[in-house]
Scaffold this active site. Structure first.
Site, PDB file in Angstrom:
ATOM      1  N   LYS A   1      95.582  53.391 -37.652  1.00 39.56           N
ATOM      2  CA  LYS A   1      94.323  53.723 -36.981  1.00 39.56           C
ATOM      3  C   LYS A   1      94.590  54.451 -35.670  1.00 39.56           C
ATOM      4  CE  LYS A   1      90.577  51.219 -34.780  1.00 39.56           C
ATOM      5  NZ  LYS A   1      90.117  49.890 -34.431  1.00 39.56           N
TER       6      LYS A   1
ATOM      7  N   HIS B   1      83.424  41.375 -24.885  1.00 38.09           N
ATOM      8  CA  HIS B   1      84.740  40.731 -25.006  1.00 38.09           C
ATOM      9  C   HIS B   1      84.968  39.747 -23.865  1.00 38.09           C
ATOM     10  CE1 HIS B   1      86.006  44.690 -27.090  1.00 38.09           C
ATOM     11  NE2 HIS B   1      85.918  43.774 -28.031  1.00 38.09           N
TER      12      HIS B   1
ATOM     13  N   SER C   1      82.832  48.642 -28.921  1.00 37.08           N
ATOM     14  CA  SER C   1      83.784  49.638 -28.417  1.00 37.08           C
ATOM     15  C   SER C   1      83.448  51.027 -28.940  1.00 37.08           C
ATOM     16  CB  SER C   1      85.211  49.244 -28.796  1.00 37.08           C
ATOM     17  OG  SER C   1      85.586  48.061 -28.134  1.00 37.08           O
TER      18      SER C   1
ATOM     19  N   ARG D   1      78.183  39.495 -33.331  1.00 39.04           N
ATOM     20  CA  ARG D   1      77.032  40.158 -32.716  1.00 39.04           C
ATOM     21  C   ARG D   1      75.874  40.296 -33.678  1.00 39.04           C
ATOM     22  NH1 ARG D   1      78.364  45.555 -31.817  1.00 39.04           N
ATOM     23  NH2 ARG D   1      79.856  45.195 -33.464  1.00 39.04           N
TER      24      ARG D   1
END
Length: 178
Positions: free
Chosen positions: A44, A20, A131, A93
Site C-alpha cells: 500500500k 485516533h 485519514s 465509526r
C-alpha cells in the site's frame, strides 16, 4: 507484583487524527500501557513513510508516558504477543467499520484466543473523521485543523506542496464523492 495490563492499538495512522487520539486516551482508562503500532504494508502506498508516521504519532503522545509507539510488519496478533499485549484495541465509526472489524476480530480470535479484542465506539464529534477524508481535504488545500493536531496539519501542507512540485499526489486520496 502483577504485570501491567498492556493493549495494542494497531493501524496505519496515515495520518493520525483526533479520532485516533480519542480511542487511545479512552483505552488508557482501561489499560496501564498502550502500544500504538503502525502497520507497514508492503503493498500500500502511504502518504507519509513509516519514519514520518512514527514521528507524527510520537509527537501526538509526547506527554503521555504510558504510550509507546512502534512499527510492525507481521500479523497483528503475532506482534501483540511480541509486546506482551493482552488485548487489541480498535475503533468503530460507522456500520461498515463494524463488518470489517467483526471479521478481523473473529480471525484474530482464531489465531490467538488468548488476546481479547476491545472495540471503542467513536465519540460522536469524531465519527466523520477518517485519514482518507483528511488526505482528500488537505490535498485540495482545505482546512483540517478541526480533525487533526497542528503538527499533522503542518506535515500535510508540506507533503502536498512537495507532491504538487513533483506533479503527483492523487494516488493518496479517495474522492469524497465516492
Amino acid at each position: 507484583m502483577d504485570s501491567p495490563r498492556r493493549a495494542l492499538y494497531p493501524g496505519s495512522f496515515n495520518p493520525i487524527h483526533y479520532g485516533h487520539l480519542d480511542i487511545a486516551r479512552r483505552a488508557l482508562g482501561l489499560f496501564d500501557e498502550l502500544v500504538i503500532a503502525i502497520y507497514v504494508s508492503p503493498t500500500k502506498p502511504d502518504l507519509f513513510d513509516i519514519e514520518e508516521r512514527l514521528t507524527l504519532v510520537k509527537e501526538s503522545f509526547k506527554d503521555e508516558p504510558r504510550v509507546r509507539v512502534a512499527s510492525y510488519s507481521k500479523l497483528t496478533v503475532d506482534y501483540a504477543h511480541d509486546v506482551n499485549a493482552t488485548a487489541i484495541v480498535r475503533g468503530l465509526r460507522v456500520f461498515s467499520d463494524f463488518e470489517l472489524e467483526f471479521r478481523m476480530a473473529l480471525a484474530n480470535r482464531r489465531l490467538a484466543p488468548d488476546i481479547e479484542i476491545v472495540n471503542f465506539i467513536a465519540a460522536e464529534e469524531h465519527i466523520h473523521i477518517s485519514s482518507s477524508t483528511i488526505r482528500e481535504i488537505a490535498s485540495l488545500g482545505g482546512d483540517v485543523s478541526t480533525m487533526t493536531p497542528a503538527h499533522v496539519v503542518t506535515a500535510l501542507k508540506r507533503r502536498f506542496a512537495e507532491l504538487k512540485q513533483q506533479g503527483s499526489g492523487s494516488s493518496f486520496v479517495v474522492s469524497l464523492a465516492d
